[in-house]
Design an enzyme around this catalytic site. Structure first.
Site, short mmCIF file in Angstrom:
data_model
loop_
_atom_site.label_atom_id
_atom_site.label_comp_id
_atom_site.label_asym_id
_atom_site.label_seq_id
_atom_site.Cartn_x
_atom_site.Cartn_y
_atom_site.Cartn_z
N PHE A 117 103.50 197.11 35.17
CA PHE A 117 104.82 197.04 35.82
C PHE A 117 105.87 196.45 34.88
O PHE A 117 106.98 196.96 34.78
CB PHE A 117 104.73 196.19 37.09
CG PHE A 117 104.02 196.87 38.21
CD1 PHE A 117 104.65 197.89 38.91
CD2 PHE A 117 102.73 196.53 38.56
CE1 PHE A 117 104.00 198.54 39.96
CE2 PHE A 117 102.08 197.16 39.60
CZ PHE A 117 102.71 198.17 40.31
N GLU A 159 93.06 193.18 52.50
CA GLU A 159 93.34 194.61 52.59
C GLU A 159 92.06 195.42 52.44
O GLU A 159 91.83 196.40 53.15
CB GLU A 159 94.37 195.00 51.51
CG GLU A 159 95.74 194.39 51.80
CD GLU A 159 96.84 194.88 50.88
OE1 GLU A 159 96.54 195.23 49.72
OE2 GLU A 159 98.01 194.90 51.31
N GLY A 184 101.62 196.63 26.61
CA GLY A 184 101.29 196.74 28.03
C GLY A 184 102.20 197.73 28.74
O GLY A 184 103.42 197.60 28.69
C1 LIG Z 1 93.92 194.62 43.44
C2 LIG Z 1 95.31 194.13 43.26
C3 LIG Z 1 96.22 194.21 44.32
C4 LIG Z 1 97.52 193.76 44.17
N1 LIG Z 1 98.40 193.89 45.21
C5 LIG Z 1 99.67 193.52 45.04
C6 LIG Z 1 100.62 193.74 46.07
O1 LIG Z 1 100.28 194.23 47.16
N2 LIG Z 1 101.91 193.39 45.84
C7 LIG Z 1 102.30 192.86 44.64
O2 LIG Z 1 103.48 192.58 44.46
N3 LIG Z 1 101.44 192.63 43.66
C8 LIG Z 1 100.13 192.96 43.82
N4 LIG Z 1 99.24 192.75 42.82
C9 LIG Z 1 99.69 192.08 41.59
C10 LIG Z 1 100.43 193.04 40.69
O3 LIG Z 1 99.73 194.25 40.56
C11 LIG Z 1 100.62 192.35 39.34
O4 LIG Z 1 101.39 191.21 39.55
C12 LIG Z 1 101.30 193.28 38.35
O5 LIG Z 1 100.49 194.38 38.07
C13 LIG Z 1 101.62 192.52 37.06
O6 LIG Z 1 102.25 193.42 36.18
P1 LIG Z 1 102.06 193.22 34.62
O7 LIG Z 1 102.90 194.29 34.00
O8 LIG Z 1 102.28 191.82 34.25
O9 LIG Z 1 100.53 193.49 34.34
P2 LIG Z 1 99.68 194.80 34.61
O10 LIG Z 1 100.30 195.66 35.63
O11 LIG Z 1 98.29 194.32 34.83
O12 LIG Z 1 99.75 195.58 33.22
C14 LIG Z 1 99.19 195.07 32.05
C15 LIG Z 1 99.02 196.22 31.08
O13 LIG Z 1 98.69 195.69 29.81
C16 LIG Z 1 97.65 196.45 29.24
N5 LIG Z 1 96.95 195.55 28.32
C17 LIG Z 1 96.36 194.37 28.63
N6 LIG Z 1 95.85 193.80 27.52
C18 LIG Z 1 96.13 194.64 26.51
C19 LIG Z 1 95.85 194.60 25.10
N7 LIG Z 1 95.21 193.60 24.54
N8 LIG Z 1 96.26 195.65 24.36
C20 LIG Z 1 96.91 196.70 24.91
N9 LIG Z 1 97.20 196.78 26.24
C21 LIG Z 1 96.81 195.76 27.01
C22 LIG Z 1 96.81 196.87 30.44
O14 LIG Z 1 96.03 198.02 30.14
C23 LIG Z 1 97.89 197.16 31.48
O15 LIG Z 1 98.32 198.49 31.42
C24 LIG Z 1 97.92 193.19 42.94
C25 LIG Z 1 97.02 193.09 41.89
C26 LIG Z 1 95.72 193.56 42.04
C27 LIG Z 1 94.76 193.47 40.90
#
Ligand SMILES: Cc1cc2nc3c(=O)[nH]c(=O)nc-3n(C[C@H](O)[C@H](O)[C@H](O)COP(=O)(O)OP(=O)(O)OC[C@H]3O[C@@H](n4cnc5c(N)ncnc54)[C@H](O)[C@@H]3O)c2cc1C
Length: 438
Positions: free
Chosen positions: A13, A174, A10
């Site tokens: 973030f 939003e 992944g």
């Molecule tokens: C529309 C929207 C608005 C948001 N607004 C806010 C906000 O204003 N403020 C805030 O703090 N948070 C916000 N969030 C929440 C925030 O974006 C998430 O909490 C954050 O992105 C989580 O980070 P992460 O790294 O866990 O997952 P993600 O950022 O979702 O990253 C996961 C990554 O894993 C990859 N992945 C997934 N499964 C696989 C697999 N099987 N194999 C290979 N790669 C894979 C994906 O492609 C992606 O790149 C928002 C979310 C959304 C959807």
């Protein structure tokens, strides 16, 4: 001695934060993602409402990590984990379920949409989680105006120009605010048969107030602001039905061709891959050092992990993901170089913000609660700061200034206008097949 092998799954973030913390680690790091880009999800709604282009909120993971000599970026989908053999399986366009061995594993695979058991809604109410989702929503919104302009019968305009957002959390609020500004300013002079300002925008949620994570007074301020922008806010009822003709809520059918799902999220299948304990939502229960019980070499971070702090689960927000990714990277680094482990993970909450239309946001941090223009300026500054590269920061800043001053937006192209989705929309709207299928 061979360098330890670290796999990060992944490049969101959490995954990127882990990779950055491992930059100087004497190890071989592989970061696997199923897309080639990191998306700044908090601004997806601005792509969906034509303020920004996809390339202004996303950047190739490879380019973000180009100076990390120990890191290889792999485009592929992880399909499973074998904890005993210590390997993950990944597939790409060429090969299926290829095993790659690890010494340390960081699962940062995020979340996807949850339709709360109504998966049949997905066909009619797409969600907003990826760049493709945001472009699809933008196409759908812009197409609705095109279909209405092409429709001679004014009695059909109302259904075509009714936009429904299901879910009044930050994304729904939003998006509703941005859509209201879009139809009443940017589009207002562009059509001849229809008046875009007559578009009906509904925000629907079963909760009793918008923005449940915020205080009641900020919720009220956000709702008031939405209503001032012309958004109808319907609370306290879940949506019973979503189909090609609209939605049914509290027994009332509301006709609409554009329904967007801005409600729940479901974690990635990391818990199933690992076959470990999950919370009710399916997020992997992790320990204070962000590892899985019994497996000090497996870290699960970000939206796909579940960790309580002060008796409450940490929220699925970007700050939690970034801080957890950074912590996991640091802990692995210390183990590799033989330094003492840091203390247990402790989330530092910097506060929450949501923007509601032009020049207005709500901000809550500690005991401070602010709404209005100052909160909006803070929102803009913070979001610019967290974009992945300085070129994105500059580009988004200039676009925001331009949009603020002129009301014009960055990207109003319907990119799939001759594609399958348009043909389907056109067919639904009984446009002649010769046009739709061209
Ligand atoms: C529309 C929207 C608005 C948001 N607004 C806010 C906000 O204003 N403020 C805030 O703090 N948070 C916000 N969030 C929440 C925030 O974006 C998430 O909490 C954050 O992105 C989580 O980070 P992460 O790294 O866990 O997952 P993600 O950022 O979702 O990253 C996961 C990554 O894993 C990859 N992945 C997934 N499964 C696989 C697999 N099987 N194999 C290979 N790669 C894979 C994906 O492609 C992606 O790149 C928002 C979310 C959304 C959807």
């Amino acid at each position: 001695m061979a360098k330890p092998k670290i796999i990060i799954v992944g490049g969101g973030f959490a995954g990127l934060a882990a990779a950055k913390a491992l930059r100087k680690t004497p190890a071989k790091v592989d970061l696997i993602d199923r897309t080639n880009h990191h998306v700044f999800q908090p601004l997806l709604y601005q792509v969906a409402t034509s303020v920004l282009t996809p390339s202004q909120i996303a950047t190739p993971i490879r380019s973000v990590l180009r100076n990390h000599e120990n890191t290889t970026v792999i485009l592929g989908e992880v399909t499973g984990v074998d904890k005993d053999r210590k390997c993950v399986f990944f597939s790409d366009a060429d090969r299926q379920n290829v095993p790659i061995a690890y010494d340390y594993l960081v699962l940062a695979t995020g979340a996807s949409h949850s339709y709360f058991g109504h998966n049949q809604f997905a066909e009619y109410a797409p969600g907003l989680k990826s760049l493709a989702d945001a472009e699809a929503a933008r196409n759908k919104i812009l197409q609705a105006f095109e279909l209405a302009e092409a429709e001679e019968d004014p009695s059909r305009h109302r259904d075509l120009l009714t936009f429904i957002l299901v879910g009044a959390g930050p994304t729904g609020v939003e998006m509703a605010g941005a859509l209201a500004v879009f139809v009443r300013t940017t589009l207002k002079s562009d059509f001849r048969r229809i008046d875009p300002r007559s578009a009906r925008i509904l925000l629907v949620d079963m909760a009793s107030r918008v923005l449940p994570p915020f205080s009641e007074s900020l919720s009220r301020a956000a709702k008031q602001r939405l209503e001032n922008l012309g958004v109808e806010v319907r609370l306290g009822h879940s949506v019973d039905q979503i189909d090609a003709d609209g939605i049914v809520v509290a027994g009332e059918r509301i006709a609409s061709k554009t329904v967007i799902w801005t409600a729940g999220v479901a974690p990635s299948p990391a818990g199933k891959w690992l076959n470990v304990e999950t919370d009710r939502a399916g997020r992997v229960r992790i320990q204070k050092d962000l590892t899985v019980p019994g497996h000090p070499e497996i870290f699960v971070v970000g939206d796909t992990a579940s960790l309580d702090q002060n008796g409450k689960p940490l929220p699925g927000v970007a700050q939690v993901a970034i801080q957890q990714g950074r912590y996991a990277g640091k802990l692995i680094h210390n183990r590799v170089v033989g330094s003492p482990a840091p203390g247990p993970f402790n989330y530092f909450d910097k506060g929450s913000m949501a923007v509601v239309g032009k020049g207005f946001a709500v901000l809550q941090t500690g005991k401070v609660q602010v709404s209005g223009f100052l909160a909006w300026l803070t929102w803009a500054a913070v979001h610019l700061q967290f974009l992945a590269t300085s070129s994105l920061r500059l580009s988004v800043f200039l676009q925001w200034v331009w949009t603020y001053v002129t009301g014009q937006r960055g990207d109003r192209l319907i990119v799939n206008h001759l594609g399958a989705e348009y043909a389907k929309a056109a067919a639904d709207a009984t446009i002649k097949p010769a046009f739709a299928g061209r």
